[in-house]
Design a protein around this motif. Structure first.
Motif, PDB file in Angstrom:
ATOM      1  N   PRO A  85      -4.608  15.476   3.510  1.00  0.00           N
ATOM      2  CA  PRO A  85      -4.796  14.117   2.997  1.00  0.00           C
ATOM      3  C   PRO A  85      -3.604  13.235   3.343  1.00  0.00           C
ATOM      4  CG  PRO A  85      -4.164  15.604   1.228  1.00  0.00           C
ATOM      5  CD  PRO A  85      -4.398  16.456   2.440  1.00  0.00           C
ATOM      6  N   GLU A  86      -3.873  11.978   3.586  1.00  0.00           N
ATOM      7  CA  GLU A  86      -2.804  11.031   3.899  1.00  0.00           C
ATOM      8  C   GLU A  86      -2.292  10.418   2.595  1.00  0.00           C
ATOM      9  OE1 GLU A  86      -1.999   6.957   6.489  1.00  0.00           O
ATOM     10  OE2 GLU A  86      -3.932   7.983   6.589  1.00  0.00           O
ATOM     11  N   PHE A  87      -1.032  10.703   2.269  1.00  0.00           N
ATOM     12  CA  PHE A  87      -0.477  10.216   1.017  1.00  0.00           C
ATOM     13  C   PHE A  87       0.015   8.780   1.179  1.00  0.00           C
ATOM     14  CE2 PHE A  87      -0.539  14.679   0.112  1.00  0.00           C
ATOM     15  CZ  PHE A  87      -0.757  14.730  -1.253  1.00  0.00           C
ATOM     16  N   THR A 116      -4.240  11.061  -3.623  1.00  0.00           N
ATOM     17  CA  THR A 116      -3.367  10.879  -2.458  1.00  0.00           C
ATOM     18  C   THR A 116      -2.256   9.864  -2.719  1.00  0.00           C
ATOM     19  OG1 THR A 116      -4.886   9.201  -1.571  1.00  0.00           O
ATOM     20  CG2 THR A 116      -5.183  11.472  -0.814  1.00  0.00           C
TER      21      THR A 116
END
Length: 290
Positions: A85-87, A116
């Motif tokens: 996942p892109e934080f 996220t």
């Protein structure tokens, strides 16, 4: 370069330009040109031409192994990036009253809604938070009161009520404004939303406080009250625990009620609507805490 290596890999797979051209949807001459350019670049033969057949050289065989490893790693990187996942880092400025009470549980609830989200928080006075919003040091701010700066957009989250906090053995359940002005007062620092509101309301009612202390630390003020050094008007949420533990108590001020709104603010030039909506829902769920 990567495209040429990809072409080389396909040719080396079965030593066939025609088969590689079919797999790559290219013409055979284009494949041959790519191989020739690689050989010129590396200044070595990658294939021996034996009649119409290609025989890979030792250097060609070494390059084929390295190229296969390279493309395998690239495939792994692509898969990992798609899986991870892109934080999103979010910088939040939080007023002292909210930061010292509901903010930890608020963060937990917000992150449960948006897993996220990576929240970095700064807890300080509302005035400082406004400055940081304008300078883009923080992305959103939870403020005491409504910002008057036209560069900021504010949304009301909930209403905060104030109480006069006194020592647990204080004699009176209710006092007049005149009595309040005679008491030693422990105040928040100038510039805090709490201090500005209390000063404005009391001044409008003709009350001039005898300020004994000024502190940005709510805990220091509460300890001062516990040790009979003075009284203070604070948001109920800040002293709720100490009241329940019978360390301090509240005293009514006859004819006076102080409330203020807690707002969520952000710079009007930033697109923060989605995350602000999540924070507002979470903040409103904490309204009963006050």
């Amino acid at each position: 370069m990567l495209r040429k290596l990809e072409i080389f890999k396909e040719v080396a797979f079965d030593s066939s330009i025609s088969n590689a051209a079919k797999r790559l949807h290219m013409s055979q001459p284009a494949v041959s040109v790519a191989i020739k350019e690689l050989e010129e670049q590396y200044q070595c033969l990658l294939f021996h031409r034996v009649g119409k057949r290609l025989v890979i050289t030792d250097k060609g065989s070494w390059l084929f192994q390295r190229t296969v490893e390279l493309f395998d790693r690239m495939d792994m990187m692509e898969q990992r990036l798609k899986e991870e996942p892109e934080f999103q880092k979010l910088r939040v400025g939080v007023s002292m009253s909210v930061g010292n009470t509901i903010f930890p549980s608020l963060v937990k609830e917000v992150v449960s809604r948006v897993p996220t989200l990576d929240i970095y928080a700064q807890i300080e006075s509302s005035q400082n938070i406004e400055d940081k919003l304008i300078k883009n040091v923080v992305d959103i701010g939870i403020l005491e009161g409504v910002s008057q700066d036209p560069r900021l957009i504010s949304h009301v989250a909930f209403t905060d009520r104030f109480v006069l906090v006194v020592p647990i053995d204080y004699d009176h359940e209710e006092i007049s404004l005149k009595q309040l002005s005679s008491l030693k007062f422990l105040a928040r620092e100038k510039g805090s939303g709490t201090r500005e509101l209390v000063d404005a309301v009391l001044s409008a009612n003709g009350v001039r406080l005898h300020v004994q202390w000024e502190s940005h630390s709510v805990e220091a003020i509460i300890q001062g009250i516990i040790h009979h050094l003075g009284v203070c008007i604070l948001p109920y949420a800040l002293v709720k625990n100490q009241i329940e533990l019978n360390q301090v108590k509240t005293c009514r001020i006859r004819g006076l009620s102080i409330e203020r709104v807690v707002t969520l603010a952000y710079h009007r030039d930033k697109d923060m609507q989605d995350i602000v909506s999540v924070f507002l829902k979470s903040l409103k769920s904490h309204e009963n805490f006050t």
